[in-house]
Design an enzyme around this catalytic site. Structure first.
Site, short mmCIF file in Angstrom:
data_model
loop_
_atom_site.label_atom_id
_atom_site.label_comp_id
_atom_site.label_asym_id
_atom_site.label_seq_id
_atom_site.Cartn_x
_atom_site.Cartn_y
_atom_site.Cartn_z
CB SER A 8 -0.87 0.40 1.39
OG SER A 8 -1.77 -1.14 1.22
CD GLN A 9 -1.44 6.84 -1.17
OE1 GLN A 9 -2.35 6.44 -1.55
NE2 GLN A 9 -1.11 8.01 -1.35
#
Ligand code: SAH
Length: 232
Positions: A68-69
């Site tokens: 994920s970011q």
């Protein structure tokens, strides 16, 4: 801390301010930011992507999945308001990055990954890095982890078409869950589910997001990642 990681933390701070009208949180908890600093994202991405490890974007981790970011990891971690005594369930171990961040903040992290190869590599990686309060299990997290329930918080890092009832059941009174809900391949809404002291739940929509799909109960079709703003 490297310059690149410093920039990553600064980007998270700025993103938090920009999204505050939706999230209600212009500043993330100091402990959450310390945990983001403590975990070296470079150790969770492929050799090829090391240069990009501190960019605020999701990156491929194989099998059509993504890490994920960083901003999203910080936001989700912040939203569940954990304490050092908490036991937290994560659905979607992926690279193990979100689990590593959480592990700095809580007593124990239990994390479930559907894809056996990813579960195994995350387990090895976390062991090598010396994390002792994370347990990785291979399997579907749709039904949660009954033997270890109830939990103080649940973080689902893949997009669900609906909120799995078992996950709500496995929240302690007063506990919180964050979960992206919406259609696969499209934008979803990050939902915050809060279970009241009396057991009633309350659900708020926090922000538009884009995550790889959660494999639902009878659905055996994990699919492609979407790389875009606010992505997981
Ligand atoms: N938290 C991860 C990002 C994970 S991407 C990280 O920090 O790197 C979402 C992950 O959820 C993928 O690895 C995918 O295989 C997994 N997943 C999808 N459906 C699942 C399910 N039903 N149960 C457990 N894991 C699932």
């Amino acid at each position: 801390m490297s310059k690149k990681q410093e920039n990553m933390l600064e980007t998270i701070r700025q993103q938090a301010i920009m999204t505050a009208p939706y999230t209600g949180r212009a500043v993330f908890d100091k402990r959450v930011m310390q945990a983001m600093q403590a975990v070296d994202r470079e150790m969770f991405v492929s050799e090829r992507d090391k240069d990009l490890a501190f960019e605020d974007h999701p990156l491929p981790i194989g099998y059509g999945q993504t890490i994920s970011q960083p901003y999203m990891v910080a936001l989700m971690t912040d939203l569940v308001d954990v304490t050092t005594e908490d036991v937290v369930l994560e659905i979607g171990t992926g690279s193990g990055y979100q689990a590593a961040v959480l592990s700095h903040l809580v007593r124990q992290v239990l994390t479930i990954e559907k894809i056996p190869e990813l579960a195994e590599s995350a387990k090895q990686r976390l062991k090598t890095l010396g994390y002792e309060n994370i347990e990785v299990r291979n399997g579907s997290g749709y039904h949660g982890w009954k033997e270890k329930a109830p939990f103080d918080a649940i973080i689902v890092t893949a997009a669900a078409t609906h909120i799995p009832p078992s996950l709500v059941d496995q929240l302690k009174p007063g506990a919180r869950m964050v979960i992206p809900v919406g259609l696969p391949y499209m934008y979803q809404e990050l939902m915050l589910v809060t279970k009241g002291k009396g057991g009633a739940t309350h659900t708020d929509s926090v922000l538009g997001v884009s995550f790889v799909p959660l494999v639902m109960a009878d659905d055996e079709d994990p699919v492609n990642p979407c790389n875009s703003a606010n992505s997981g």
